[in-house]
Write an enzyme that holds these catalytic residues in place. Structure first.
Site, short mmCIF file in Angstrom:
data_model
loop_
_atom_site.label_atom_id
_atom_site.label_comp_id
_atom_site.label_asym_id
_atom_site.label_seq_id
_atom_site.Cartn_x
_atom_site.Cartn_y
_atom_site.Cartn_z
N CYS A 185 0.31 -1.47 0.05
CA CYS A 185 0.20 -0.19 0.31
C CYS A 185 0.97 1.52 0.19
O CYS A 185 2.13 0.95 1.06
CB CYS A 185 -0.76 0.29 1.36
N CYS B 237 -19.42 -6.44 3.18
CA CYS B 237 -19.41 -5.37 3.21
C CYS B 237 -17.31 -4.71 2.71
O CYS B 237 -17.03 -5.90 1.93
CB CYS B 237 -18.57 -5.06 4.86
S1 SF4 Z 1 -4.13 1.09 6.67
FE1 SF4 Z 1 -5.07 0.69 4.73
S2 SF4 Z 1 -4.80 3.23 3.72
FE2 SF4 Z 1 -3.13 2.72 5.50
S3 SF4 Z 1 -1.36 1.20 4.22
FE3 SF4 Z 1 -2.73 0.02 5.28
S4 SF4 Z 1 -3.97 -1.16 3.73
FE4 SF4 Z 1 -3.02 1.51 3.43
#
Ligand code: SF4
Length: 343
Positions: free
Chosen positions: A33, A109
């Site tokens: 991510c 969801c």
């Molecule tokens: S919480 Fe979600 S948006 Fe934040 S780094 Fe992890 S996967 Fe990515």
């Protein structure tokens, strides 16, 4: 004791206290991510042991959903480690997953990052029951946790979801080094949403090696209990979800949380990437406490699924400008440097 009593009283006025929803969280796309959430092992910039995976196939998701249903889950939550949804084949594949699970008569969801109004409408049309988008913490403390997006972006996505019939799931994490005021601030923000979220996950930080929060000590059960009770009082109708951090909680601790108004747990051995209690242990705990798993669609009726070929929405290929504040968070920077050295 007064807090627990008040919360339990409000809980009993709004919910069946012996019914708890069991949901299964499925990581349909893991790791890699681009965001820098300080608590998350899926952020590409930190060095963690997470094994990244491409987007799951629809048959794989269907098989997992059937397994979840057979072990008592009424909801499947699908999480993808994306900053935001991009129109294209991957999103189309997620829409197909939504259609497939809704046809299994389970609540579906998704948590896919930021979405536009058109994407929310396409998810709704596919039969999505809920969209999860956590506020995580207070607006003030948000700047100490994440630098790649702003609190305001979260509210914008929730607003986009509210333009459909999809219900909103939004909560946060405690134990990230925040002050009590931040926990209260998050609850003020959640309870000020109109309408309030139908579902509110309360997570305890699970510190993962390699993330900026790896050294934070786990919170005490009493913090969790106070948070659950207060959430129940200020969000009387929401489904309060005991989420990450449940492996650290004793059965007695969980029982007190159910008493104080928690009425959902996540089942399965993993919560996206962090450990979670075994589903058989959970069912044994339910038996011990006289709790029954909640049936699907008891709060809101089942959405209809429109097939892709009959869709009234087009792929717009929008490129929305989500905020990128880019301020420096020292511990996130340090974790990033450490990851570079390890690589
Ligand atoms: S919480 Fe979600 S948006 Fe934040 S780094 Fe992890 S996967 Fe990515």
């Amino acid at each position: 004791m007064e807090l627990l009593y008040d919360a339990a009283t409000i809980h009993r006025k709004n919910h069946d206290p012996n019914t708890v929803q069991v949901s299964t969280l499925l990581s349909i796309k893991t790791g890699g991510c681009p965001e820098d959430c300080g608590y998350c092992p899926q952020a590409a910039r930190y060095h963690t042991d997470i094994e990244g995976n491409d987007l799951m196939t629809v048959p794989h998701v269907k098989a997992q959903a059937l397994r979840a249903k057979a072990s008592g889950s009424s909801r499947v939550c699908m999480g993808a480690a994306w900053r935001n949804v991009k129109d294209g084949p991957e999103f189309d594949q997620v829409l197909e997953m939504v259609r497939t699970i809704n046809k299994l008569d389970m609540e579906v969801c998704c948590t896919l990052g930021m979405i536009t109004e058109n994407q929310a409408k396409r998810l709704a049309e596919a039969g999505l029951y809920a969209y999860n988008h956590n506020l995580d913490t207070s607006e003030d403390y948000y700047k100490d946790v994440i630098s790649t997006r702003a609190f305001e972006d979260r509210l914008d996505t929730i607003e986009n979801v509210r333009k459909t019939n999809v219900t909103v799931c939004s909560g946060g994490i405690i134990g990230m080094g925040e002050q009590l005021e931040d926990r209260a601030g998050m609850l003020v923000a959640l309870s000020s949403l109109s309408p309030q979220p139908e579902s509110t996950p309360i997570n305890a930080l699970v510190p993962v090696e390699g993330t900026p929060m790896e050294d934070i000590a786990p919170i005490a059960i009493w913090d969790m209990l106070r948070m659950v009770a207060t959430t129940r009082i200020v969000l009387p109708e929401t489904q309060v979800r005991l989420s990450a951090g449940r492996t650290e909680m004793s059965r007695e601790g969980q029982a007190m949380c159910f008493f104080a108004g928690a009425n959902s747990i996540f089942a399965g051995d993993k919560l996206l990437t962090t450990p979670n209690p075994d589903v058989n242990d959970d069912m044994e705990m339910f038996k011990l406490l006289g709790l029954n798993p909640q049936k699907p669609f008891t709060k809101v009726s089942q959405p209809k699924t429109v097939e892709a070929t009959d869709s009234e929405f087009q792929t717009l290929g929008e490129k929305p400008k989500w905020t990128r504040p880019g301020h420096k968070i020292e511990r996130n920077e340090m974790a990033k440097q450490k990851a570079k050295l390890t690589d």
